[in-house]
Structure formats: C-alpha cells, structure tokens
Design a protein around this motif. Structure first.
Motif, PDB file in Angstrom:
ATOM      1  N   ILE A  27      28.465 147.285  -8.707  1.00 41.17           N
ATOM      2  CA  ILE A  27      28.237 146.641 -10.002  1.00 41.17           C
ATOM      3  C   ILE A  27      29.215 145.496 -10.199  1.00 41.17           C
ATOM      4  O   ILE A  27      28.863 144.441 -10.741  1.00 41.17           O
ATOM      5  CB  ILE A  27      28.356 147.665 -11.149  1.00 41.17           C
ATOM      6  CG1 ILE A  27      27.213 148.681 -11.064  1.00 41.17           C
ATOM      7  CG2 ILE A  27      28.345 146.982 -12.513  1.00 41.17           C
ATOM      8  CD1 ILE A  27      27.330 149.828 -12.050  1.00 41.17           C
ATOM      9  N   TYR A  47      22.640 152.944 -12.886  1.00 40.49           N
ATOM     10  CA  TYR A  47      22.912 151.765 -12.063  1.00 40.49           C
ATOM     11  C   TYR A  47      21.656 150.902 -11.930  1.00 40.49           C
ATOM     12  O   TYR A  47      21.722 149.664 -12.018  1.00 40.49           O
ATOM     13  CB  TYR A  47      23.409 152.253 -10.703  1.00 40.49           C
ATOM     14  CG  TYR A  47      23.370 151.305  -9.548  1.00 40.49           C
ATOM     15  CD1 TYR A  47      24.255 150.237  -9.454  1.00 40.49           C
ATOM     16  CD2 TYR A  47      22.480 151.506  -8.497  1.00 40.49           C
ATOM     17  CE1 TYR A  47      24.239 149.397  -8.357  1.00 40.49           C
ATOM     18  CE2 TYR A  47      22.457 150.684  -7.399  1.00 40.49           C
ATOM     19  CZ  TYR A  47      23.333 149.629  -7.331  1.00 40.49           C
ATOM     20  OH  TYR A  47      23.331 148.801  -6.233  1.00 40.49           O
ATOM     21  N   SER A  82      32.455 149.911 -13.581  1.00 40.25           N
ATOM     22  CA  SER A  82      32.771 150.202 -12.184  1.00 40.25           C
ATOM     23  C   SER A  82      33.922 151.197 -12.068  1.00 40.25           C
ATOM     24  O   SER A  82      33.888 152.121 -11.247  1.00 40.25           O
ATOM     25  CB  SER A  82      33.119 148.898 -11.461  1.00 40.25           C
ATOM     26  OG  SER A  82      33.320 149.105 -10.092  1.00 40.25           O
ATOM     27  N   TYR A  88      32.662 154.721 -12.901  1.00 42.08           N
ATOM     28  CA  TYR A  88      31.987 155.323 -11.745  1.00 42.08           C
ATOM     29  C   TYR A  88      33.010 155.876 -10.757  1.00 42.08           C
ATOM     30  O   TYR A  88      32.843 156.977 -10.210  1.00 42.08           O
ATOM     31  CB  TYR A  88      31.104 154.281 -11.048  1.00 42.08           C
ATOM     32  CG  TYR A  88      29.677 154.247 -11.529  1.00 42.08           C
ATOM     33  CD1 TYR A  88      28.678 154.922 -10.841  1.00 42.08           C
ATOM     34  CD2 TYR A  88      29.315 153.529 -12.662  1.00 42.08           C
ATOM     35  CE1 TYR A  88      27.363 154.886 -11.266  1.00 42.08           C
ATOM     36  CE2 TYR A  88      28.002 153.482 -13.097  1.00 42.08           C
ATOM     37  CZ  TYR A  88      27.032 154.161 -12.409  1.00 42.08           C
ATOM     38  OH  TYR A  88      25.723 154.136 -12.843  1.00 42.08           O
TER      39      TYR A  88
END
Length: 387
Positions: free
Chosen positions: A56, A201, A241, A244
């Motif tokens: 990302i 995502y 990001s 994640y």
C-alpha cells in the motif's frame, strides 16, 4: 490486469473467491511440495499480510521504507503484553497491536514524510534501528532486552480470571475463543485474517484514494500543482501500512508467544522489500506470491543439509556423490541465500515487474496464440458462398 484498468465488482468477487479457495485448500495442494505443515503455512499467511500492507505504501506511492520492521516488533510486543495482562484470547492482542502500531506509524510518518526519495528511506531506517536499540537495551523493563518478552505462570491475565478461566500448571496457549492458535487451527485463523486483510487491501486498491496514491507515484509534483495536498494521502497510506505490519507482528506472537528485538532489525525491513519487489510491487497478488516464494526458500531449501544431499545422490558412486553434494550444497542448506540472490537477480534483470510480470507475459502469449489459432481456423473454413 494492469493498475490503470477499472475492475468491475464481479471481477473483484472472482478475485476474492479464487484467493479464498487457494488459501483455504493450502494443506491439500502444498502437500506435493513438502510445505503442508502448519508452521510454514502460518508464515505464508503472516508475511502475506505484512507484504500487502507494505505494498500500500511502496507499491502504490513509490515511497521506499526501510523501517517497517519497527511496526512488526511493536505489534509483537503489544500482543505478548496483552497475553500477559489481559487474556490469552487473540482478539484483544490483535486490536491493541494494530492500534499501537498505527500510532507509532503516525509518529514516524510525521517526521519521515517531510522528505522523499532516498532521504525518506534513510529516515525510516534510522527510526527502525533506534527502535531496535531501544528494545534491546534501553527499554529492558518493557521488552526484557535480548532475552525477549515471554509468558510466565504468574502473569495477571485479568480478563481470563474474571471469566473464570483458571491458570493451569503449564503455560497457556493463545486461542480464539478456545480454538488454539497453533497447528492447523492456528493456520485457519491466520488464513481468515489474510482473506479479510486482502479484502480491505482490494477496496483500497480500487478506491479513489488508491487512485490518488498511484497518481502520487506517477508524478507527485503535478499533483501538487493541480492543488492536491499529497501529504495527508501519504500519511494515511503510511499509517495503514504500519497497522498491517502490526497485525502481522501480533500473529507472530500468536504462533509463538515470544517477542524479541530481532523482529525490529533492518534485515526484517529488507525482507519485506525483497518480498514485494520479487512478487511485483504495485500489483494485487504479487506481494502474496513473493511472500510464498521467500518463505518456501527459507524453510524448505535451508533444510537440505549434507546428509540429505548425500542420500539424494546415493545412486552414484561415493566419490561422485560427494562431488555433487558439495556443489549443490553451495545453493541449499546454509547457502540457500545464494539461490535466493540468484533468483532475485534474474527476476530484476529479466522481469522488472516481478513474478507477476512473468505471469502476465505468459498469459498474453497464450491468449495471442489462441486468437491466432482461431483466426487460422476461420480462414481455413469454406464460406457459404463457395459451398
């Protein structure tokens, strides 16, 4: 499918169904490759989440971060502390890991995103190394230094005690409402989270926000000239990001409830960069393929020691078996990094877009060949007028 194409909801649904089927049937189709054991499949899932989160930022915006291991480490430490203080249920651990990793990413991004290019990369690397050194020495009361943070019999686990879950003579294992986080059940927990993570995502990838991120990668100056303030978009991508990465870190703690400073080392940040580039930065499933390739090499190729190689070449004379084992041993076992390096070098040289570029080229070749054959068949068929 290229990034510039607009996908229909039906195509995205097909993506999700195919991905879910592939992931959930891994224990079956990985069996012939010797990779169907739970620990390795969990690594595929965890580092797949790590990689798609990193994509990302790097894949969509082009901002190369060398500091994402810091968020991975924060997620692991947070999860273990949740196991110690709150509950062995993985839900609180994952929630707090994602939140704290996001806040930490917000702090680092606020400073790092003031620069771009190589300066941004160096700033993120510096923050990651500072985080590693803090976890290794300065913050020893929180991280337990080089020994690592781990569970003990005397941990509070207040939510478990309030729920009537009594401490046992052995250390408890992380679980999801009684479903253990290890073995095949642990794999399916990680698999479900990967599918949910990929869906989010995918929505980011297809959204106007994702389109703006790709525009930043294409020409950030032009975006600024047209009146767009790119900094909030970059900050949002950086934080997502990092979240994640925090989720991936918490899952590492679920599979092995131990958090160490080594998860914050620059090598861990370099690994996710390698995974993303190898699979195909900026593509949908490229990072997942890269994670699978890297972890397969790491766990399967590294297991080929001298004895295994000698057994493999036992059909040859002893002296020739030793020669072949010595040569092949340079590329497997402790030398598996050499094989990985060669593969990475070949892909970067011949497939700059990663494995996904190779798959795309192959698909186009097959499709063009099929169209060519159909055209030839039509030309060979007599027309009705001739008949």
């Amino acid at each position: 499918m290229s990034n510039t194409q607009i996908a229909s909801p039906k195509q995205d649904l097909i993506y999700m169904l195919v991905l879910s089927a592939v992931v959930l049937t891994m224990p079956l189709w990985l069996q012939p490759f010797g990779a169907a054991y739970p620990d390795l499949m969990q690594k595929f899932m965890i580092f797949g989440i790590f990689a798609i989160g990193y994509n990302i930022l790097f894949g969509l915006t082009g901002y190369l971060s060398f500091g994402h291991a810091a968020f991975l480490g924060v997620g692991s430490y947070t999860a273990v502390w949740c196991f110690k203080l709150l509950s062995m249920n993985v839900i609180p651990a994952m929630i707090f890991a994602v939140i704290l990793s996001g806040l930490f990413a917000l702090l680092i991004g606020f400073v790092s995103l003031r620069r771009s290019g190589i300066y941004f990369s160096i700033l993120t690397l510096a923050f990651a190394q500072m985080s590693y050194n803090l976890a290794y020495s300065v913050l020893t009361p929180i991280t337990n230094g080089e020994t690592g943070l781990q569970l003990t019999q005397g941990d509070a686990r207040v939510l478990d005690r309030m729920s009537g879950i009594e401490a046992t003579t052995s250390l408890p294992t992380p679980n999801l409402f009684g479903i253990e986080g290890t073995g095949y059940s642990g794999f399916y927990i990680c698999a479900a989270l990967l599918i949910v993570s990929f869906f989010i995502y995918l929505r980011i990838f297809r959204s106007p926000f994702g389109l703006k991120l790709r525009a930043i990668k294409s020409n950030q100056n032009r975006m600024n000239y047209t009146g767009y303030n790119t900094r909030p978009y970059l900050m949002t991508a950086f934080v997502i990001s990092g979240m994640y990465a925090g989720l991936a870190g918490s899952l590492l703690a679920v599979t092995d409830p131990l958090a160490g400073a080594e998860r914050m080392q620059w090598t861990a940040s370099g690994e996710v960069v390698l995974i993303t580039i190898l699979g195909g930065a900026g593509t949908l499933i490229g990072p997942l393929l890269g994670a699978g390739i890297i972890k397969y090499f790491e766990n399967i190729f590294s297991a080929f020691n001298d004895q295994v190689l000698l057994n493999a070449f036992s059909f040859l004379p002893d002296w020739l078996a030793h020669v072949f084992a010595s040569i092949v041993g340079l590329f497997v076992g402790e030398g598996w990094h050499l094989t990985l390096g060669l593969v990475f070098m070949l892909i970067v040289i011949f497939l700059p877009g990663g494995v996904m570029e190779g798959i795309t080229r192959l698909w186009r070749l097959v499709r063009n060949r099929s169209k060519s054959l159909d055209k030839d068949e039509k030309e060979q068929q007599p027309s009705t007028r001739e008949v």
